[in-house]
Structures are given as C-alpha cells and as structure tokens.
Design an enzyme around this catalytic site. Structure first.
Site, PDB file in Angstrom:
ATOM      1  CG  HIS A  72     -24.411  29.497 -39.060  1.00  0.00           C
ATOM      2  ND1 HIS A  72     -25.179  28.372 -39.240  1.00  0.00           N
ATOM      3  CD2 HIS A  72     -23.517  29.183 -38.091  1.00  0.00           C
ATOM      4  CE1 HIS A  72     -24.773  27.424 -38.408  1.00  0.00           C
ATOM      5  NE2 HIS A  72     -23.776  27.895 -37.700  1.00  0.00           N
ATOM      6  CE1 TYR A 200     -35.082  25.985 -42.968  1.00  0.00           C
ATOM      7  CE2 TYR A 200     -32.794  26.596 -43.362  1.00  0.00           C
ATOM      8  CZ  TYR A 200     -33.976  26.760 -42.655  1.00  0.00           C
ATOM      9  OH  TYR A 200     -34.047  27.697 -41.656  1.00  0.00           O
ATOM     10  N   PRO A 292     -42.346  27.452 -39.159  1.00  0.00           N
ATOM     11  CG  PRO A 292     -41.789  25.381 -38.254  1.00  0.00           C
ATOM     12  CD  PRO A 292     -42.962  26.189 -38.697  1.00  0.00           C
ATOM     13  CE  LYS A 296     -36.898  35.263 -41.989  1.00  0.00           C
ATOM     14  NZ  LYS A 296     -35.619  35.860 -41.644  1.00  0.00           N
ATOM     15  CE1 TYR A 384     -32.889  30.643 -43.088  1.00  0.00           C
ATOM     16  CE2 TYR A 384     -30.712  31.551 -42.625  1.00  0.00           C
ATOM     17  CZ  TYR A 384     -31.682  30.574 -42.433  1.00  0.00           C
ATOM     18  OH  TYR A 384     -31.420  29.532 -41.563  1.00  0.00           O
TER      19      TYR A 384
END
Length: 389
Positions: A72, A200, A292, A296, A384
């Site tokens: 991704h 998200y 979560p 990580k 990220y």
C-alpha cells in the site's frame, strides 16, 4: 537441557528471534505456554512497516509475504465524511505491506521446522532464576513434570501477562501506563475490502477502521465502551454501526457477510523500563503495548528483535559486552517514539466520553491542520511507514 538463548514465548517475536539467532549460529530453544494450533489461531494485526518486511526477508521468511502480500502506497483518514488521503510513498519513498500476523506466524513456524528449530509447546514457565549471574535457569512445567533449561541469556517475548517482566525486581522496574475508556470491537469476514487502502474514520458515534488481510478477507473495527460484551453484537448490528461511521459512498458499496471471528480488545499504552536486567532481555508486549491505532504493535516487537539479535550476535561473535549494555536504551528510544505516534493517532480519531468542548475543538483543528499542511501529512506518513531502526 542447555542452550545459549532461552526464548520465552512462541509468538511472532519469539519465533523471529529464534530464526535470526539460528541463522547466526546461536543455539536457542523456544518455550511456548500454548499449543501450536492456539498460536496460529490468534487473529492480530495486518500492516507491516518496511523495516519489518526487510527483517522478515533477512530471516529467510519473506517469500510467501512477497508473493501474497499487498503493498500500500497510501492511507485514508475520514473526519465526519471529510476525506484526506495520505500518499505515504510519495511523501516518504516507502509504503507498507498488508499481510496478516497469522500468516507471518505460519511462515515463521515453517522456517523453524525446516531448520529443525526447537519449539516446546505447552511449556508453562513458573520461574526464571539466576538472571544476575552468567548462568540463568528457566524452570517450566510440561505434561505435569518440572523441567529446567540452563542458558546464557533469557529473551522474554511472552507478552504482557507472561513471567519474564515480573522476573525483574519491582524496585528495578518503572512502568508507565495509560488506560483508554473504550475498546475496539473487531469483525473478520470473507468479503472483499471496502476500499483499496485502509480507512481510519472519526465520527460522533466513535472511531471505525476499514482494513483487510487479502482481496477476499476483510477486518473491520468500531470503537465501543468497555462495558460492551461481544455476545451482545450480531454481525448485522456490527455492519449497521460500521456503515454509520464510515464515508457514505464507502458504506453504500460495502459488501457484508457472516463473521468468521468477533472480539473486543481494550486499548492501553504501556512501557516498562528497563528492557534488560542482568542476563534477561524483554521484547515486544512483555515490555510495551500500544493502542492498535497506527498498527505499531507487531512492528515494534520486530524492531526489538532486530536490536536484540544483533546484540546477541555481537556478544557471541566478538565478546562485545557493550552491546548488551546498550540494548535497553536503544530499543526504548524507538519504543517511546512509536508510543507517541499511537497515542497521537488515538487522540485524533476517537471519541472520548469525558472530553471537554475545548478538547473536541482542538481535535477538529488537528485534522484541519493535516488538511492544510504537507509538513503535517509528511510527519504522519513518516511515522506510519515506520521510523528507521
């Protein structure tokens, strides 16, 4: 029995450490409290940082990941239907790999089997003695019999509830914890993902996440109070709630289906210092837990394994004791940065029941800043995809 490194915990961190040590010629034995089927049945995370991907390849367990995993190059945030796509590869030069933790664990077991690795299941460790000496001893029960494992070092990869961290005297430990007033209700389904990237979503009803494990296996989450019970949620109720929290166009095309698995996970931030005491080293959830949000947990465990296997290799190859002394500070420096990011993401996207009007407005302003500032988006992307080891 004797070995050089006794590894407590046969999850992905313990198995990866075992594989890497073996490749460096360091003898080790893994002690796992549960059965192999139980370990392989656990449903966990599915986003791998580039550092984790590189480490799995270095451990000769990346072939299936490279074949079946999905790379991704972006991630999406939704704020009450306002959309923000973060092009993480354009901003950082790196992406992330979508490949489930269960699949990683399968690959690690296959690799240990192929090399004849010693993994003892249903081994319940009840004592870790002599960690301040040069000859620690791990004592465990298996099949009703007591066994001892003599070693040079002990690696505690046994999770938050395991015995390794507790073997460090309480007076020598400092623990930092933040409990969150909600959990994530997760549903796994054999359905195509809602979108080609993770979403998200923040909403007045609470946080939601659309993620995936493959083209035909999806994982979704909704924020729920800690008072909720999973048995009170049907799949239909879950889908209805999810649709209300995600962007309307995504909800309109969402493919629903029966739940393969549903569970509720509470959220917490936790760090225990130090991560080394005498001949005992901690890695993964034994030393730290992150919410979560931002994916990580597994990645942070793998960075610990990266530092630890290099530390032990330096000791056995060149008798470098400085590396032993440096492990905890080196690992914790990255741990705290990842804790910060997970804490920040959690605060940005979740509904906190006791949050003041001022704090809610600041939460909205934080998202607006991301919309307007490429520097802010680059900072999110950098964290990220994973900070360097």
């Amino acid at each position: 029995m004797k070995t050089q490194v006794a590894i407590i915990g046969g999850g992905p961190a313990g198995l990866l450490l075992s594989q890497l040590l073996d490749l460096h010629g360091i003898d080790n034995i893994v002690l796992e409290r549960r059965t192999r089927d139980y370990v392989l049945g656990r449903i966990r995370a599915g986003v791998l940082e580039q550092g984790s991907v590189d480490l799995l390849r270095a451990a000769d367990v990346g072939e299936r990941m490279d074949r079946e995993g999905q790379v991704h190059d972006g991630v999406e945030l939704s704020w009450h239907d306002e959309r923000l796509q973060i092009p993480i590869k354009d901003l950082t030069g790196r992406g992330v790999m979508i490949y489930g933790q269960t699949e990683v664990t399968h690959d690690l077991y296959d690799a240990r089997d192929a090399r004849g690795g010693a993994v003892i299941h249903e081994a319940d460790v009840f004592a870790i003695d002599g960690i301040e000496s040069d000859s620690p001893v791990v004592r465990y029960l298996k099949d009703g019999q007591e066994h001892t494992l003599e070693c040079d070092f002990v690696a505690g990869c046994d999770g938050f509830h395991g015995p390794a961290r507790k073997a460090i005297p309480a007076a020598q430990r400092r623990e930092f914890i933040r409990e969150y007033p909600f959990g994530w209700l997760g549903l796994l389904s054999e359905t195509p993902p809602a979108a080609h990237e993770l979403i998200y979503a923040s909403h007045d009803r609470g946080f939601a996440l659309c993620s995936m494990r493959s083209d035909v296996l999806s994982r979704y989450y909704v924020q729920v109070p800690l008072t909720e019970k999973v048995e009170d949620w049907s799949a239909d109720r879950f889908w209805d709630e999810l649709k209300m929290r995600i962007p309307e166009d995504v909800a309109a095309h969402l493919v629903t289906g029966p739940a393969i698995e549903m569970s509720i996970a509470p959220l917490r931030s936790f760090v225990s210092e130090p991560m080394r005491y005498g001949r005992l080293f901690l890695a993964g959830d034994a030393a730290h837990i992150v919410p979560p949000t931002g994916a990580k947990g597994l990645n942070l465990a793998f960075s610990d394994v990266y530092y630890l296997h290099r530390t032990l290799d330096a000791f056995y190859s060149t008798n470098d004791t400085d590396a032993l002394d440096a492990y905890s500070d080196l690992a914790l420096a990255r741990v705290w940065k990842c804790e910060r990011f997970s804490w920040w993401m959690t605060n940005l996207l979740h509904d906190f029941p006791d949050r003041s009007d001022f704090e809610r407005r600041m939460q909205k302003t934080e998202f607006e800043y991301l919309l307007q500032s490429e520097t802010a988006r680059k900072s999110l992307a950098e964290n990220y995809v994973g900070l360097p080891y």
